[in-house]
Write a protein that holds these residues in place. Structure first.
Motif, short mmCIF file in Angstrom:
data_model
loop_
_atom_site.label_atom_id
_atom_site.label_comp_id
_atom_site.label_asym_id
_atom_site.label_seq_id
_atom_site.Cartn_x
_atom_site.Cartn_y
_atom_site.Cartn_z
N PHE A 85 54.04 33.18 62.08
CA PHE A 85 54.12 34.55 60.81
C PHE A 85 53.01 33.55 59.76
N GLY A 86 51.91 34.56 59.37
CA GLY A 86 50.70 34.12 58.56
C GLY A 86 51.48 33.74 57.08
N VAL A 87 52.72 34.08 57.03
CA VAL A 87 53.09 33.46 55.88
C VAL A 87 55.24 33.20 56.16
N GLN A 88 55.18 31.32 55.85
CA GLN A 88 55.37 30.72 55.88
C GLN A 88 57.38 31.37 54.88
N GLU A 89 58.34 31.32 55.93
CA GLU A 89 59.67 31.56 54.74
C GLU A 89 60.73 30.28 55.19
N GLU A 90 61.67 30.07 54.55
CA GLU A 90 62.40 29.07 54.80
C GLU A 90 64.00 30.48 55.13
N LEU A 91 64.75 29.69 55.79
CA LEU A 91 65.55 30.18 56.48
C LEU A 91 66.49 30.14 55.23
N PRO A 92 67.39 31.63 54.81
CA PRO A 92 68.89 31.66 53.66
C PRO A 92 69.72 30.60 54.34
N ALA A 93 69.42 30.30 53.05
CA ALA A 93 70.43 28.82 52.80
C ALA A 93 72.12 29.82 53.46
N LYS A 94 73.23 28.33 54.13
CA LYS A 94 74.22 28.84 54.49
C LYS A 94 75.34 29.67 53.58
#
Length: 391
Positions: free
Chosen positions: A218-227
Motif C-alpha cells: 500500500f502507498g500509505v503505511q500503517e501498523e496493525l492494531p495493538a493486541k
C-alpha cells in the motif's frame, strides 16, 4: 421554499407566535401585516445575529444537523431523534448518596437542568421562531421543512462566527497529499487477492501474514492494531485491520469487488473489471460510502465535513479547528471528540484525498482542502438512507 413562501401558507396562529418571538409591532388580525412585519424584522442582520447568539449549544447542534441535508423534508420522528443526538449528556447531574447543602449557585444550576426542553418542545421552539414549518396539505402535513433562504443565512452567519476563532497560516514547508493513493491501493488489494490464495480466519478476517504483505504494497503505511485494543464501530473487521486498510477492504467488499467464501477471499467479476479500469466517478463513490459507513458512530458527520470544507479553504491550524468543531462531536464509546475529529474525520479525509495535512514550524499541524476535495464535498449529496450496519 423560502421563508416568505412558507409564511404565506402558515395559519394566523403560527404567524402570531412568530411575530411575538420577534416582538413585531403590527395588526395581529391581519395575515398580510403579520407576514410583512415578520419578513422585515427577520431580514435585519442585528436581529438574526441576536437570535443565533442566544441559542444554546444543543440548539446549535440540532440546527446544524439540518443545514447540509440534500433533502428538504423531515418527519417528526427524524427531528425527535436529531434533538436527542444533539444532547451529549453535559447537563446530566449524577445523584449523590449524601448531597451537599444547596447553595444559590447549585440551586440555579439544578433549575436550569430541570428547565431543559423536551424534544417536542425544542421542535415547537424552532417552529415559533419561523425556522421550521409543517407541510400544508396531504402527507406533507406530517413533514417539516427549513426555509431555504434561512438555511443559507444560518450557514453564512455560523461560518463567519467560526472563522473569527480560527488561526489561518501561510503554506507549511511540508505537507501530505494522498490524492489518487487510495485508488491505487484498491487496485493493489484486488491484484494481490487475485494472484494469491488468501485464507480467512473463523471471524472472516485475513490471517496476519496476508494483511502484512498487503500493507507492504500500500502507498500509505500503517501498523496493525495493538493486541487487546478496543476497536469497533467503523467497519466489518475494524478490530483486526488498521483504519485506512479497513476502509479500503470494506469499500471493495461493498462494491462487490471481493467475496468472502467461507475460508477464502476471492475477486469477483466486477473486481476483475476494476483491476483493469478505474471508474471515472470512483472518488465520489468512495466519499459517499465513507459518509454512510462512518455516520453511524459519528452522528453529525455530514455537517462536520461541510464545515471543514468551508473553513479550510486556506491553511488553518488543527488546534483552532478543534476549538470550533469539537463541541459538535458526540463521543463514541472509547473515542472522545478529539479522537473522532483527528483520526476518524480529518485523517480519513486526508486518506480520501479531500484534505492536505501539513506541519507548520510555528503553528504545528495545519490542514487545507484540496481542489478535488472541495469539488467532491460540494458536488456530492448523500441521499438520505440508513447508516451502514456491518456484519
Amino acid at each position: 421554499m423560502n421563508l416568505s413562501d412558507m409564511l404565506g401558507y402558515a395559519d394566523i396562529q403560527q404567524l402570531s407566535r412568530i411575530a411575538d418571538v420577534y416582538r413585531c409591532e403590527c395588526n395581529g388580525h391581519s395575515k398580510n401585516d403579520l407576514i410583512q412585519s415578520i419578513l422585515s424584522t427577520v431580514s435585519r442582520n442585528d436581529v438574526f445575529e441576536a437570535q443565533i447568539s442566544s441559542m444554546k449549544l444543543e440548539d446549535l447542534r440540532f440546527l446544524n444537523s439540518l443545514l447540509f441535508e440534500a433533502r428538504n423534508s423531515f418527519s417528526l420522528e427524524d427531528l425527535l431523534a436529531r434533538v436527542q443526538h444533539s444532547r451529549f449528556g453535559e447537563e446530566i447531574i449524577k445523584p449523590e448518596l449524601d448531597p451537599p447543602k444547596k447553595t444559590k449557585r447549585s440551586k440555579k444550576k439544578t433549575e436550569a437542568v430541570e428547565k431543559q426542553l423536551s424534544p417536542r418542545e425544542m421542535i415547537a421552539k424552532f417552529k415559533h421562531h419561523g425556522w421550521l414549518f409543517n407541510g400544508f396539505s396531504g402527507p406533507s402535513r406530517y413533514l417539516f421543512q427549513v426555509p431555504n433562504d434561512l438555511k443559507t443565512r444560518f450557514r453564512d452567519t455560523l461560518a463567519r462566527r467560526f472563522a473569527a476563532d480560527l488561526q489561518y497560516t501561510d503554506e507549511p514547508p511540508i505537507y501530505r497529499d494522498e490524492q489518487m493513493l487510495i485508488h491505487d491501493d484498491i487496485t493493489h488489494l484486488l491484484h494481490y487477492t487475485y494472484h494469491n490464495e488468501i485464507q480467512l480466519t473463523a471471524d472472516g478476517s485475513m490471517y496476519k501474514r496476508f494483511t502484512l504483505q498487503l500493507l507492504d504494497r500500500f502507498g500509505v503505511q500503517e501498523e496493525l492494531p495493538a493486541k487487546g485494543a478496543w476497536r469497533f464501530g467503523y467497519g466489518r473487521h475494524f478490530n483486526q485491520y488498521p483504519n485506512r486498510f479497513s476502509f479500503v477492504y470494506d469499500y471493495c467488499y461493498h462494491a462487490k469487488y471481493i467475496n468472502e467464501n467461507q475460508t477464502l477471499l476471492t475477486v469477483t467479476g466486477p473486481g476483475e473489471e476494476r483491476m483493469n479500469s478505474r471508474p471515472s466517478s470512483e472518488a465520489e463513490q468512495i466519499y459517499r460510502y465513507w459518509l454512510k459507513l462512518y455516520k453511524g458512530p459519528i452522528t453529525h458527520l455530514l455537517s462536520l465535513v461541510h464545515w471543514i470544507n468551508t473553513l479550510a479553504v486556506e491553511w488553518v491550524t488543527v488546534e483552532s479547528l478543534r476549538t470550533v468543531l469539537v463541541p459538535f462531536i458526540k463521543p463514541y464509546f472509547y473515542d472522545d471528540a478529539n479522537t473522532i475529529l483527528e483520526q476518524r474525520i480529518m485523517a480519513m479525509m486526508v486518506h480520501l484525498g479531500l484534505l492536505r495535512l501539513g506541519e507548520h514550524p510555528i503553528y504545528g499541524a495545519v490542514v487545507r482542502m484540496t481542489k478535488a476535495g472541495r469539488a467532491v464535498v460540494a458536488g456530492v449529496s448523500l441521499e438520505e438512507s440508513g447508516s451502514i450496519v456491518v456484519h
